[in-house]
Write an enzyme that holds these catalytic residues in place. Structure first.
Site, short mmCIF file in Angstrom:
data_model
loop_
_atom_site.label_atom_id
_atom_site.label_comp_id
_atom_site.label_asym_id
_atom_site.label_seq_id
_atom_site.Cartn_x
_atom_site.Cartn_y
_atom_site.Cartn_z
N LYS A 73 0.82 -1.22 0.00
CA LYS A 73 0.00 0.00 0.00
C LYS A 73 0.85 1.26 0.00
O LYS A 73 0.45 2.27 -0.58
CB LYS A 73 -0.95 0.02 1.21
N LYS A 84 -5.76 -11.26 -6.42
CA LYS A 84 -6.97 -11.53 -5.64
C LYS A 84 -8.08 -10.55 -6.00
O LYS A 84 -7.80 -9.43 -6.44
CB LYS A 84 -6.65 -11.54 -4.15
N LYS A 129 -11.39 -4.72 -3.82
CA LYS A 129 -12.21 -3.53 -4.02
C LYS A 129 -11.45 -2.44 -4.73
O LYS A 129 -12.02 -1.54 -5.30
CB LYS A 129 -12.78 -3.04 -2.68
#
Ligand code: AMP
Ligand code: TRP
Length: 342
Positions: A118, A201, A204
């Site tokens: 991130k 994966k 969102k």
């Protein structure tokens, strides 16, 4: 409060950052509902404090928190049986997180793959909260003395860190106060992959909406996304071994198995030998049958915002009956002077 034995208690959390998807449903929500049937005290949390470790528009955050609460209930969580909360309404989470910030080591945090992913290349510009994220997560869990945490595969490393924090705290202060929590990563769909790329994966944050099935998608959209899902040219094998090195095929079979509550081998015993042109419509029908009632109930709840807000307020009240004494005792252990000493 006994400091040596811990009664089973379940805790899990999901970030309210929009786009609840099939991965969240199968990897988390559906399994929370299975836990509810086992009659263990359970707390499920919308982790809004975690969400703001990266920028969130305030009005979007409010909407996503209520939508997530609606998703929990629509998926089958009963707010009478399970305690539903948003994290910021139970201040003991953030208070214990501060203590854990002082227990955890920088090196532990910097090793986390989620931090590395991130923060990306520009770590200097990431928020301090993003680095400290796992200490807050440990606090979420340990402020309830939770023993079991159902999550998807991607959270395994954070749960190991939660254990490390509990162990170091207990060791540093010479107590046996925090349990060594067990991650519960089970079932056919602990890692649901993108419909467009079997190596990624379902997420969102994937820019391609076709990569995931959102809990707000209508039946036509779900069917279309499954029809277009990437596969290979082979037909379906007759056992799980035949799915090795076929990530896209394996993903669709895993999803079918999880939705129909069968093992992968049971599914393949039925559909082995068929082509994807036949299997995809079966999967689409199954997905629509399972998801449509959830979508409809979520939409109904979103029309009744007051109902959601009341559930969260009541959840916070119940949660604080557990968290307040645990935080008070933690402060005593650490050596904070409190009202009991006046
Ligand atoms: P997040 O949306 O990242 O806050 O994740 C909430 C929960 O859903 C966590 O328990 C995750 O492990 C789980 N989860 C998220 N994405 C997936 C996925 N693709 N497959 C399985 N579980 C997932
Ligand atoms: N980090 C989790 C995720 O991104 C969300 C989370 C926060 C969580 N606190 C938790 C999960 C405590 C389980 C227990 O999915």
């Amino acid at each position: 409060m006994s400091e040596t034995s811990f009664t089973p208690r379940v805790f899990s959390g999901i970030q309210p950052s929009g786009n609840l998807h099939l991965g969240n449903y199968l990897g988390a929500l559906k399994r929370f509902v299975d836990w509810q049937a086992r009659d263990v005290e359970s707390i499920y949390c919308m982790v809004d404090l975690h969400a703001i470790t990266v920028w969130q528009d305030p009005s979007d955050l409010k909407k996503a928190t209520r939508e997530l609460c609606a998703g929990f209930i629509a998926a089958g969580l009963d707010p009478e049986k399970s305690i539903l909360i948003n994290q910021s309404q139970v201040p003991e989470h953030a208070q214990l997180a501060w203590i854990f910030n002082c227990v955890a080591r920088m090196g532990w945090m910097q090793r986390m793959t989620q931090w590395k992913d991130k923060a990306g290349k520009n770590q200097q510009n990431a928020s301090l909260g993003l680095l400290a994220y796992p200490a807050l997560m440990a606090a979420d869990i340990l402020v309830y003395h939770a023993t079991h945490v159902p999550v998807g595969e991607d959270q395994k490393q954070h749960l190991e860190l939660t254990r490390d924090i509990a162990i170091k705290f207990n060791h540093d202060y010479g107590v046996n106060f925090f349990p060594e929590t067990e991650p519960v990563i089970e079932g056919a769909a602990t890692r649901v992959m993108s419909l467009r790329d079997g190596a990624k994966k379902m997420s969102k944050s994937d820019p391609s909406d076709a990569s995931r099935i959102n809990l707000t998608d209508d039946a036509d959209t779900i069917a279309k996304k499954i029809r277009k899902a990437k596969t290979d040219p082979e037909g379906l094998p007759s056992d799980a071994k035949g799915l090795e090195d076929r990530p896209e095929a394996r993903n669709l079979v895993n999803i079918y198995a999880a939705l129909s509550e069968q093992s992968v081998d049971q599914v393949l015993a039925d559909v082995g030998g068929r082509q994807f042109s036949e299997f995809k419509p079966m999967l689409a029908d199954l997905a629509v049958a399972k998801m449509a009632p959830i979508t409809t109930e979520m939409a109904r709840l979103m029309e009744n915002q007051d109902e959601i807000d009341k559930i969260l307020a009541r959840g916070a009240e119940r949660a604080r009956e557990i968290t307040a004494p645990i935080l008070r005792r933690t402060y005593e252990i650490v050596g904070m002077v409190g009202p009991s000493e006046i």
